[in-house]
Design a protein around this motif. Structure first.
Motif, mmCIF file in Angstrom:
data_model
loop_
_atom_site.group_PDB
_atom_site.id
_atom_site.type_symbol
_atom_site.label_atom_id
_atom_site.label_comp_id
_atom_site.label_asym_id
_atom_site.label_seq_id
_atom_site.Cartn_x
_atom_site.Cartn_y
_atom_site.Cartn_z
ATOM 1 N N ASP A 95 0.978 -1.186 -0.122
ATOM 2 C CA ASP A 95 0.188 0.084 0.075
ATOM 3 C C ASP A 95 0.844 1.263 -0.111
ATOM 4 O OD1 ASP A 95 0.972 0.429 2.740
ATOM 5 O OD2 ASP A 95 -0.926 -0.309 3.571
ATOM 6 N N ASN A 121 -4.243 -3.892 -4.207
ATOM 7 C CA ASN A 121 -5.277 -2.951 -3.907
ATOM 8 C C ASN A 121 -5.751 -2.056 -4.970
ATOM 9 O OD1 ASN A 121 -2.732 -1.239 -4.198
ATOM 10 N ND2 ASN A 121 -2.908 -0.010 -2.526
ATOM 11 N N THR A 159 -10.225 0.478 -6.779
ATOM 12 C CA THR A 159 -9.846 0.310 -5.396
ATOM 13 C C THR A 159 -10.549 -1.183 -4.751
ATOM 14 O OG1 THR A 159 -11.550 1.714 -4.608
ATOM 15 C CG2 THR A 159 -9.653 2.855 -5.067
ATOM 16 N N THR A 160 -9.666 -1.323 -3.862
ATOM 17 C CA THR A 160 -10.294 -2.422 -2.998
ATOM 18 C C THR A 160 -10.647 -2.243 -1.404
ATOM 19 O OG1 THR A 160 -8.061 -3.007 -2.169
ATOM 20 C CG2 THR A 160 -8.837 -4.162 -4.132
ATOM 21 N N SER A 169 -12.362 -9.381 0.148
ATOM 22 C CA SER A 169 -11.797 -8.098 -0.558
ATOM 23 C C SER A 169 -12.759 -7.917 -1.626
ATOM 24 C CB SER A 169 -10.370 -8.156 -0.922
ATOM 25 O OG SER A 169 -10.241 -7.166 -1.508
#
Length: 278
Positions: A184, A194, A244-245, A253
């Motif tokens: 991240d 992500n 985005t996650t 997720s």
């Protein structure tokens, strides 16, 4: 005009969290525009401290470094005969060389990647696109030799083929520059990734297009990289979208794809500019 842009890349990419010329009134830029806005200090509170957002502390355990072999040597150079309209002045060359020192100091000789920031071992496609553009600029300005340009370029192109793709479709938002694994923005490992950024992707595609246009000997290697990526969810009816996650309550997720609706600096790096229809 192209050289002016190249010089700007080199001048202002000398980050290191320090200005090139010391000044008490200089504001140092340390990332993309949308990620660097901080609350202004109210004019009636001169002693108020300005607070800036802080990223989640990164995992301090040292990851296993991955050794990436550069792609095989390309054909003999066929680079465009790009010449400066005039020689660099002493001050311009000093700025360019100072800027290039950032890439020397933050280069990972095993992986071939460059850190986006000197205080974090991570890179985004946006930052790597900057690096590729800076390589071309440094060579055009005669800051580096043809041999160094070729070695670094082949090493970066090889590294791009080794990055784990989000959902096996596109490069993710961030990677550890030692392990090449997804992280991240704080440098924390996220094995599942992500999402992706259409803006970062556009920046990289523009840099790759510039590379193969000005240095045709890399065309085959560049085309192989970009044709391995899937753009079906990035561009739809002329609209760019990013993913985005988020973590659901049950631990799963969830990926959300949303259109990029911002104006300003985010408009130019459009993926169609690469030269392929999506």
């Amino acid at each position: 005009m192209i050289y002016k842009h190249h010089q700007q890349i080199l001048y202002y990419k000398a980050k290191g969290n320090h200005p090139l010329i010391a000044s008490g009134s200089v504001t140092v830029f340390t990332g993309k525009p949308s990620e660097n806005a901080s609350p202004a200090t109210p004019s009636n509170q001169p002693n108020s401290a300005v607070t800036t957002p802080t990223a989640t502390p990164a995992d301090t355990s040292k990851p296993t470094e991955v050794a990436v072999a550069p792609i095989p040597p390309v054909d003999s150079p066929q680079s465009s005969n790009l010449k400066l309209d005039r020689p660099l002045s002493v001050i311009e060359r000093r700025y360019a060389e100072a800027a290039w020192r950032y890439f020397q100091a933050n280069y990972h000789s095993k992986s071939g990647l460059i850190d986006d920031r000197s205080d974090l071992k991570g890179a985004t496609l946006w930052g790597l696109g900057d690096y590729l553009a800076a390589l071309h600029a440094a060579r055009s300005l005669d800051i580096i030799t043809p041999k160094e340009f070729d070695q670094r370029t082949r090493h970066l192109l090889a590294a791009l083929t080794k990055l784990p793709l989000f959902e096996q479709k596109l490069p993710g938002r961030g990677y550890d520059t030692r392990s090449l694994q997804p992280v991240d923005y704080g440098g924390n490992p996220i094995p599942e990734g992500n999402g992706w950024s259409a803006l970062d992707l556009g920046k990289m595609l523009a840099a790759l297009y510039n590379l193969k246009t000005c240095h045709p000997e890399y065309t085959a290697a560049v085309d192989k990289i970009v044709l391995d990526w899937s753009y079906l969810r990035v561009v739809h009816e002329g609209i760019l979208s990013s993913a985005t996650t988020t973590k659901e309550q049950d631990g799963r997720s969830l990926t959300r794809v949303n259109p990029e609706t911002h104006l300003g600096y985010e408009e130019p790096p459009v993926v169609f500019n690469y030269g392929y229809k999506t």
